[in-house]
Every structure is written in structure tokens, then in C-alpha cells.
Design a protein around this motif. Structure first.
Motif, mmCIF file in Angstrom:
data_model
loop_
_atom_site.group_PDB
_atom_site.id
_atom_site.type_symbol
_atom_site.label_atom_id
_atom_site.label_comp_id
_atom_site.label_asym_id
_atom_site.label_seq_id
_atom_site.Cartn_x
_atom_site.Cartn_y
_atom_site.Cartn_z
ATOM 1 N N ASP A 69 30.841 40.691 15.774
ATOM 2 C CA ASP A 69 31.462 41.144 14.524
ATOM 3 C C ASP A 69 32.903 40.655 14.445
ATOM 4 O OD1 ASP A 69 32.627 42.750 16.426
ATOM 5 O OD2 ASP A 69 31.905 44.646 15.599
ATOM 6 N N GLU A 70 33.454 40.755 13.273
ATOM 7 C CA GLU A 70 34.811 40.257 13.013
ATOM 8 C C GLU A 70 35.778 41.432 13.003
ATOM 9 O OE1 GLU A 70 36.896 36.908 10.119
ATOM 10 O OE2 GLU A 70 35.129 38.002 9.407
ATOM 11 N N ASP A 71 36.384 41.691 14.156
ATOM 12 C CA ASP A 71 37.346 42.786 14.268
ATOM 13 C C ASP A 71 38.410 42.408 15.300
ATOM 14 O OD1 ASP A 71 35.944 43.006 16.628
ATOM 15 O OD2 ASP A 71 34.916 44.871 16.096
ATOM 16 N N TYR A 72 39.058 43.388 15.890
ATOM 17 C CA TYR A 72 40.120 43.127 16.862
ATOM 18 C C TYR A 72 39.584 42.303 18.035
ATOM 19 C CZ TYR A 72 43.595 44.105 20.515
ATOM 20 O OH TYR A 72 44.513 43.992 21.529
ATOM 21 N N LYS A 73 40.300 41.237 18.387
ATOM 22 C CA LYS A 73 39.809 40.285 19.374
ATOM 23 C C LYS A 73 40.489 40.396 20.739
ATOM 24 C CE LYS A 73 37.041 38.608 16.346
ATOM 25 N NZ LYS A 73 35.619 39.026 16.405
ATOM 26 N N GLY A 74 41.201 41.475 20.979
ATOM 27 C CA GLY A 74 41.914 41.603 22.249
ATOM 28 C C GLY A 74 41.019 41.615 23.472
ATOM 29 N N ASN A 75 39.763 42.025 23.296
ATOM 30 C CA ASN A 75 38.819 42.062 24.413
ATOM 31 C C ASN A 75 37.660 41.087 24.225
ATOM 32 O OD1 ASN A 75 40.042 44.397 25.897
ATOM 33 N ND2 ASN A 75 39.552 45.452 23.983
ATOM 34 N N ALA A 145 46.983 38.652 30.123
ATOM 35 C CA ALA A 145 47.734 38.201 28.956
ATOM 36 C C ALA A 145 47.111 36.941 28.353
ATOM 37 C CB ALA A 145 49.189 37.932 29.331
ATOM 38 N N ARG A 146 46.737 36.003 29.189
ATOM 39 C CA ARG A 146 46.131 34.764 28.717
ATOM 40 C C ARG A 146 44.762 35.023 28.094
ATOM 41 N NH1 ARG A 146 46.314 29.976 26.251
ATOM 42 N NH2 ARG A 146 44.615 28.621 26.917
ATOM 43 N N LEU A 147 43.970 35.887 28.701
ATOM 44 C CA LEU A 147 42.646 36.208 28.174
ATOM 45 C C LEU A 147 42.744 36.863 26.804
ATOM 46 C CD1 LEU A 147 41.014 37.557 31.449
ATOM 47 C CD2 LEU A 147 40.227 35.574 30.153
ATOM 48 N N PRO A 151 40.723 34.004 24.186
ATOM 49 C CA PRO A 151 39.471 34.486 24.790
ATOM 50 C C PRO A 151 38.502 33.379 25.180
ATOM 51 C CG PRO A 151 39.474 34.874 22.426
ATOM 52 C CD PRO A 151 40.871 34.445 22.787
ATOM 53 N N CYS A 152 38.697 32.172 24.639
ATOM 54 C CA CYS A 152 37.780 31.073 24.929
ATOM 55 C C CYS A 152 38.304 30.125 26.007
ATOM 56 C CB CYS A 152 37.473 30.290 23.658
ATOM 57 S SG CYS A 152 36.561 31.229 22.426
ATOM 58 N N ASP A 153 39.231 30.593 26.817
ATOM 59 C CA ASP A 153 39.738 29.770 27.922
ATOM 60 C C ASP A 153 38.625 29.653 28.966
ATOM 61 O OD1 ASP A 153 40.942 28.765 30.260
ATOM 62 O OD2 ASP A 153 42.882 29.620 29.728
ATOM 63 N N ARG A 154 37.924 28.532 28.960
ATOM 64 C CA ARG A 154 36.761 28.365 29.820
ATOM 65 C C ARG A 154 37.101 28.338 31.307
ATOM 66 N NH1 ARG A 154 34.512 30.326 26.413
ATOM 67 N NH2 ARG A 154 33.152 29.391 24.851
ATOM 68 N N SER A 155 38.327 27.984 31.642
ATOM 69 C CA SER A 155 38.689 28.001 33.057
ATOM 70 C C SER A 155 38.708 29.429 33.593
ATOM 71 C CB SER A 155 40.060 27.346 33.271
ATOM 72 O OG SER A 155 41.102 28.129 32.704
ATOM 73 N N LEU A 156 38.936 30.406 32.697
ATOM 74 C CA LEU A 156 39.005 31.813 33.102
ATOM 75 C C LEU A 156 37.680 32.539 32.883
ATOM 76 C CD1 LEU A 156 42.567 32.748 31.739
ATOM 77 C CD2 LEU A 156 41.917 32.058 34.054
ATOM 78 N N ASN A 157 37.196 32.569 31.616
ATOM 79 C CA ASN A 157 35.930 33.285 31.418
ATOM 80 C C ASN A 157 34.763 32.527 32.050
ATOM 81 O OD1 ASN A 157 35.080 31.401 29.329
ATOM 82 N ND2 ASN A 157 36.334 32.559 27.884
#
Length: 226
Positions: A69-75, A145-147, A151-157
Motif C-alpha cells: 500500500d501507499e503510506d508511510y515508508k519508514g519501515n 538511518a540508511r534503511l 528502503p531499496c538499498d540492495r546491499s543492506l536488505n
């Protein structure tokens, strides 16, 4: 075939119709439905790159199964982690199932290419060693902080997806829990603890232990008695 590897782990779950179209700006599942009311999934690949089709489709299908869904993207990074896991899980599962049950008999030999594609992705996820050394909770704390920002940082997720790959491969029925991930909209400023607790509260009893396990892995304590 790619969809089956995820779909068979969901009990009586109906999703909206979706359509696959050619994209040019990276694979993505659009929030806006098309004129027919279908979910639009864009895959950014072509020719005979069958492994890449499967990898991208599994990722985007996972977003749909999560009730994106389209809402807060912090997580949002957590959903991205699950979707990256879905890609690897699917490729490895297809490589196994095609040995005895390929979509077409003459496709069975391609299973090695499916597995090699997944192995190559895993080999490039070098940051997973930080998780091995310090644990997932510390990895999350260090990169929070970076995540949150990307959120699409593939090196992390992507690194975290390798931890989840083991969890889902040892018990594929755990995939059923993700359908309640976006059961309610995320409010601006929602913490990761609130996000996970909302997920657990919405999920059936059989999935609550897994969600609690995930929270514990991240060093997050959820309220007792839920």
C-alpha cells in the motif's frame, strides 16, 4: 512456475487480478490500477533472460502478497527484505522442483541455470558477513538511518534477505504470515516496533510465534500477551 513456489504457501488467499507489462525503469508494482482494475507489475528485462524474469516477478509478486500500500515508508525496507528473500527462495525452489516436475519436460535441464542465478546473487551479498559477525540486531541498528532513507538499498536488505532465506526454506509455511504485513496503513513516524506489533496483532495465532521470532532477531521487544 515462479508464482507457484510462493503461492502454494498461502491458505485461501485471494488477491486482485494483475497484469505483467514491459518496464524500462526497473521492476516495480504500481499503486495505481489500470483501467480494468488490475494491479500492474512492470518487469525490466527482455529476450530470453528467463532467470531474470523469474527473479523480478517473484520479488514483485511478494509485494502483492504482502498487501502493498501507499503510506508511510519508514519501515518499507523490511518488506523489501522479504521480497528479495522471495526472489532467492523462488529460484532455489524452482531449481529443485524442475528436477522432477518442470513446466515442460524439455525444460528440466534449465534448473541448473536457475540455481546458478540465485547462487551468483548470494555470492555478491558481501555485507552479510557483518550480520554473521555482529548479529542482525546490531546490523539493523548500525544501518537504520540508511534503511529508513533508502528502503531499496540492495546491499543492506539483500544481506538481510539471506538470514530470512534460511528461515523460509526450513519452514515454507511461514510465508503465509506476510499477507497481514500491511493489514493497516502505517502512520507517519511509525516505529519499527509498532510496525511489527501491528503485523503480529493482525496475523492468525499460528503465525504469531514467527513474527515474535523476527522481532527478537532484530532486538525488538513486542508487548506481552498479544
Amino acid at each position: 512456475s515462479a508464482g507457484r513456489e510462493l503461492w502454494k504457501n498461502f491458505d485461501d488467499y485471494k488477491i486482485e487480478k494483475f497484469v505483467i507489462v514491459r518496464g524500462r525503469g526497473g521492476p516495480i508494482t504500481l499503486f495505481k490500477r489500470n483501467s480494468k482494475g488490475e494491479i500492474v507489475i512492470r518487469l525490466d528485462t527482455g529476450n530470453a533472460l528467463w532467470s531474470q524474469y523469474s527473479y523480478q516477478f517473484a520479488h514483485e509478486l511478494c509485494h502483492v502478497l504482502c498487501g502493498f500500500d501507499e503510506d508511510y515508508k519508514g519501515n518499507m525496507w523490511f518488506e523489501e527484505t522479504l521480497c528479495e528473500t522471495a526472489s532467492l527462495f523462488t529460484m532455489r525452489a524452482m531449481a529443485k522442483s524442475w528436477k522432477t516436475d518442470p513446466p515442460f519436460k524439455h525444460w528440466s535441464g534449465y534448473r541448473d541455470s536457475l540455481r546458478s542465478y540465485a547462487d551468483d546473487v548470494i555470492r555478491k551479498r558481501t555485507k552479510v558477513h557483518e550480520i554473521y559477525e555482529k548479529g542482525l540486531a546490531d546490523f539493523y541498528k548500525t544501518n537504520k538511518a540508511r534503511l529508513t532513507e533508502e528502503p531499496c538499498d540492495r546491499s543492506l536488505n539483500g544481506a538481510m534477505s539471506l538470514v530470512f532465506l534460511k528461515l523460509f526454506e526450513e519452514e515454507p509455511s511461514r510465508w503465509g504470515a506476510v499477507r497481514w504485513l500491511n493489514s493497516k496503513p502505517s502512520k507517519k513516524g511509525e516505529t519499527f516496533q509498532q510496525y511489527l506489533n501491528k503485523w503480529r496483532n493482525a496475523a492468525p495465532e499460528k503465525h504469531k510465534p514467527f513474527i515474535t521470532k523476527v522481532a527478537n532477531m532484530y532486538g525488538v521487544t513486542l508487548p506481552a500477551g498479544k
